[in-house]
Design an enzyme around this catalytic site. Structure first.
Site, PDB file in Angstrom:
ATOM      1  N   SER A 110       0.818  -0.957   0.069  1.00  0.00           N
ATOM      2  CA  SER A 110      -0.310   0.468   0.103  1.00  0.00           C
ATOM      3  C   SER A 110       0.521   1.463   0.485  1.00  0.00           C
ATOM      4  O   SER A 110       0.550   1.824  -1.021  1.00  0.00           O
ATOM      5  CB  SER A 110      -0.843   0.241   0.927  1.00  0.00           C
ATOM      6  OG  SER A 110      -1.895  -1.533   1.601  1.00  0.00           O
ATOM      7  N   HIS A 160       0.086   5.229   4.754  1.00  0.00           N
ATOM      8  CA  HIS A 160       0.454   5.501   3.541  1.00  0.00           C
ATOM      9  C   HIS A 160       0.839   6.732   3.450  1.00  0.00           C
ATOM     10  O   HIS A 160       0.909   7.554   2.185  1.00  0.00           O
ATOM     11  CB  HIS A 160      -1.440   5.627   3.875  1.00  0.00           C
ATOM     12  CG  HIS A 160      -2.064   3.873   3.393  1.00  0.00           C
ATOM     13  ND1 HIS A 160      -2.881   3.807   3.533  1.00  0.00           N
ATOM     14  CD2 HIS A 160      -1.126   2.420   3.311  1.00  0.00           C
ATOM     15  CE1 HIS A 160      -3.950   2.650   3.302  1.00  0.00           C
ATOM     16  NE2 HIS A 160      -2.823   1.728   3.472  1.00  0.00           N
TER      17      HIS A 160
END
Length: 301
Positions: A218, A275
């Protein structure tokens, strides 16, 4: 994981018209001459080696660069089919996922935890791995997935973004961006869990159950997506595969939501700090690396 779905699809017509040419020609400033001179001077102080280059380099230096094995490998990589590079990266993620499945099934079926311990020690980002000198986990965790849904969402976004990013950057720079964003995401996770999260728990009188380690692509995917949104902010992303929105708006929205999740301790499953680390690296790669080369007219794909 679910938020990765926000960035999963791009409108193909937008990509094909912008990617092939936009990063190959210098950006011409439309500011007045005085302001343009000040901006140019400021850029030269920050990145002098981008602007103050001798007109002619020596022949021996050029030959040394051609014979450099790293440069030779980079040229071969850039001359390869972009789809081959992208599929190879997808395949590496898939192979590590299969290794996780073998390790888990081996433990459940035969009680043999050796493979599971090996995977957890070498393909999961954690404070323990970092303290024991297993620094490679900062990178290997970015190609590691245990759950099929997690793997599927990340690979869907990577496939959607990867083709356009490779065309804009070249294969070697694309892989460096993927790796750098993954490492930045892992470091952001470690810093968040070591310093930020304990402070938030004391302030909010909340004791969460933070996971032992983290893994997944991610952070790398967010880095690639953020870079592309900074380079082509008006590219259309399809939110939930339906709602067309400017790329930069989607990225800023996702980053804002990750920030909210990280600082309110609302989600114990999704690694929002990773993230944010990947997003920061992708933006920094555009503003500090690619953009100065474009303005100096030295960008080559």
């Amino acid at each position: 994981m679910v938020r990765a779905l926000l960035l999963a699809c791009l409108r193909p017509s937008t990509l094909t018209t912008t990617t092939s040419t936009a990063l190959q020609r210098p950006i011409v400033s439309k500011l007045p001459a005085t302001i343009r001179h000040v901006a140019t001077s400021w850029r030269v102080m920050i990145r002098p080696h981008y602007y103050n280059q001798p007109e002619k380099s020596s022949l021996s230096k050029a030959l040394q660069q051609q014979r450099n094995p790293i440069r030779q490998f980079q040229r071969r990589l850039d001359n390869a089919n972009p789809n081959t590079v992208l599929y190879a990266l997808l395949g590496v993620n898939g192979a590590v996922f299969l290794a996780w499945q073998y390790a888990v099934n081996s433990y459940k079926t035969f009680g043999d935890g050796r493979w599971l311990n090996f995977m957890a020690a070498n393909f999961m980002n954690s404070a323990e791995a970092f303290k024991h000198g297993r620094f490679h986990t900062l990178l290997t965790s970015s190609i590691s997935h245990r759950d099929l849904g997690h793997l599927g969402l990340n690979m869907l976004v990577l496939y959607s973004m990867g083709q356009a990013a490779i065309e804009a950057l070249g294969a070697s720079r694309f892989l460096l961006l993927y790796s750098g964003a993954g490492i930045a995401a892992s470091l952001a996770t470690l810093a968040y869990r070591q310093y930020v999260r304990p402070m938030l728990e004391r302030k909010r009188l909340v004791r969460g159950s933070a996971p032992f380690g983290s893994l997944g692509a991610s952070g790398s995917v967010m880095g690639i997506t953020t870079f592309y949104a900074c380079a082509f902010p008006r590219t259309t992303f399809l939110l939930f595969f339906v709602i067309p929105m400017p790329a930069i708006a989607v990225v800023l929205g996702v980053a804002g939501y990750d920030f909210y999740q990280a600082f309110t301790l609302k989600n114990e499953v999704v690694d929002s700090a990773a993230h944010l680390g990947g997003t920061a690296y992708g933006a920094a790669y555009w503003f500090l690396r690619v953009r100065p080369l474009l303005r100096a007219g030295r960008w080559r794909v």
